[in-house]
Design a protein around this motif. Structure first.
Motif, PDB file in Angstrom:
ATOM      1  N   ALA A  86      47.902  36.801  42.068  1.00 38.60           N
ATOM      2  CA  ALA A  86      46.768  37.010  42.982  1.00 38.60           C
ATOM      3  C   ALA A  86      46.338  35.692  43.621  1.00 38.60           C
ATOM      4  O   ALA A  86      46.068  35.629  44.823  1.00 38.60           O
ATOM      5  N   LEU A  87      46.303  34.625  42.834  1.00 37.86           N
ATOM      6  CA  LEU A  87      45.881  33.318  43.349  1.00 37.86           C
ATOM      7  C   LEU A  87      46.892  32.724  44.328  1.00 37.86           C
ATOM      8  O   LEU A  87      46.539  31.886  45.154  1.00 37.86           O
ATOM      9  N   THR A 110      46.998  37.368  37.499  1.00 38.09           N
ATOM     10  CA  THR A 110      46.052  36.380  38.024  1.00 38.09           C
ATOM     11  C   THR A 110      46.785  35.313  38.825  1.00 38.09           C
ATOM     12  O   THR A 110      46.371  34.960  39.943  1.00 38.09           O
ATOM     13  N   SER A 143      45.403  42.079  48.054  1.00 36.83           N
ATOM     14  CA  SER A 143      44.178  41.310  48.275  1.00 36.83           C
ATOM     15  C   SER A 143      43.011  41.802  47.417  1.00 36.83           C
ATOM     16  O   SER A 143      42.115  41.024  47.098  1.00 36.83           O
ATOM     17  N   ARG A 161      42.916  39.623  44.478  1.00 39.91           N
ATOM     18  CA  ARG A 161      42.511  38.267  44.858  1.00 39.91           C
ATOM     19  C   ARG A 161      41.012  38.222  45.136  1.00 39.91           C
ATOM     20  O   ARG A 161      40.345  37.233  44.813  1.00 39.91           O
ATOM     21  N   ASP A 162      40.477  39.283  45.709  1.00 37.74           N
ATOM     22  CA  ASP A 162      39.047  39.338  46.028  1.00 37.74           C
ATOM     23  C   ASP A 162      38.164  39.348  44.784  1.00 37.74           C
ATOM     24  O   ASP A 162      36.964  39.095  44.870  1.00 37.74           O
ATOM     25  N   GLY A 176      48.824  34.650  46.398  1.00 37.55           N
ATOM     26  CA  GLY A 176      49.108  35.599  47.471  1.00 37.55           C
ATOM     27  C   GLY A 176      50.297  36.509  47.227  1.00 37.55           C
ATOM     28  O   GLY A 176      50.875  37.043  48.169  1.00 37.55           O
TER      29      GLY A 176
END
Length: 198
Positions: free
Chosen positions: A108-109, A105, A115, A118-119, A111
């Motif tokens: 992902a937040l 997490t 993606s 993140r999506d 970068g």
């Protein structure tokens, strides 16, 4: 996932039996290295997929970790396992899974992950100005957003925000991966062993 968990438990127990034969010839640090290389690494491999599984499946892997802890500490089967895991400063299996999801997490937040992960995450954006606007929390999707009830409990888009929001604000605010991993592990260790926060 039952076949995967069973296969992992079987393979790691096989390695533990082999390692047991080396105990008389290895120092404790060397024994710890061998256990981490052959057993712990297998328990941790893609373990984020175990998130939200029925309790009986992670318990199979917890039995492996318990056996590894007993082997490393030279303790008897009758000794309570909780203090041994605490002494080794190991996170229990279900918390290792949670740790992996939280690290994914964070990445992902920031970068650092693909993606498509993140999506699956949305930051909370309160309608009116309040102190929570800077709380760095995520939206936990409701039943309408995750339609399949059977997979909702295990979905990254559901578990990751819930576990992320449960972290202390100071941990969520960290920007450095190494610092986040350290703080996250400390928090999960506190939860796993019922320690008071400092």
């Amino acid at each position: 996932m039952e076949a995967q968990v069973t296969a992992t438990a079987k393979a790691t127990f096989f390695h533990l039996r082999r390692i047991k034969q080396l105990v008389p010839y290895l120092s404790r640090p060397d024994l710890a290295t061998v256990i981490h290389a052959t057993v712990t690494s297998r328990l941790d491999y893609c373990n984020s997929l175990y998130a939200g599984l029925p309790l009986k499946l992670p318990q199979k892997l917890q039995r492996v970790q318990n056996a590894a802890a007993r082997l490393l500490t030279g303790s008897l089967p009758c000794e309570h396992i909780h203090p041994l895991i605490f002494q080794l400063h190991w996170l229990p299996v279900k918390y290792r899974v949670r740790f992996k999801v939280l690290v994914l997490t964070f990445k992902a937040l920031h970068g650092l992950e693909p993606s498509y992960l993140r999506d699956r995450l949305s930051r909370n954006a309160p309608q009116r100005a309040s102190r929570s606007i800077n709380s760095n929390t995520l939206v936990v999707p409701g039943p309408k957003e995750v339609r399949l009830a059977s997979t909702r409990a295990r979905a990254f888009s559901t578990l990751a925000p819930a576990w992320w929001n449960a972290l202390p604000h100071e941990t969520r605010a960290l920007q450095d991966l190494i610092s986040f991993r350290r703080a996250c592990k400390t928090e999960l260790f506190r939860l796993a062993f019922g320690l008071e926060s400092t």
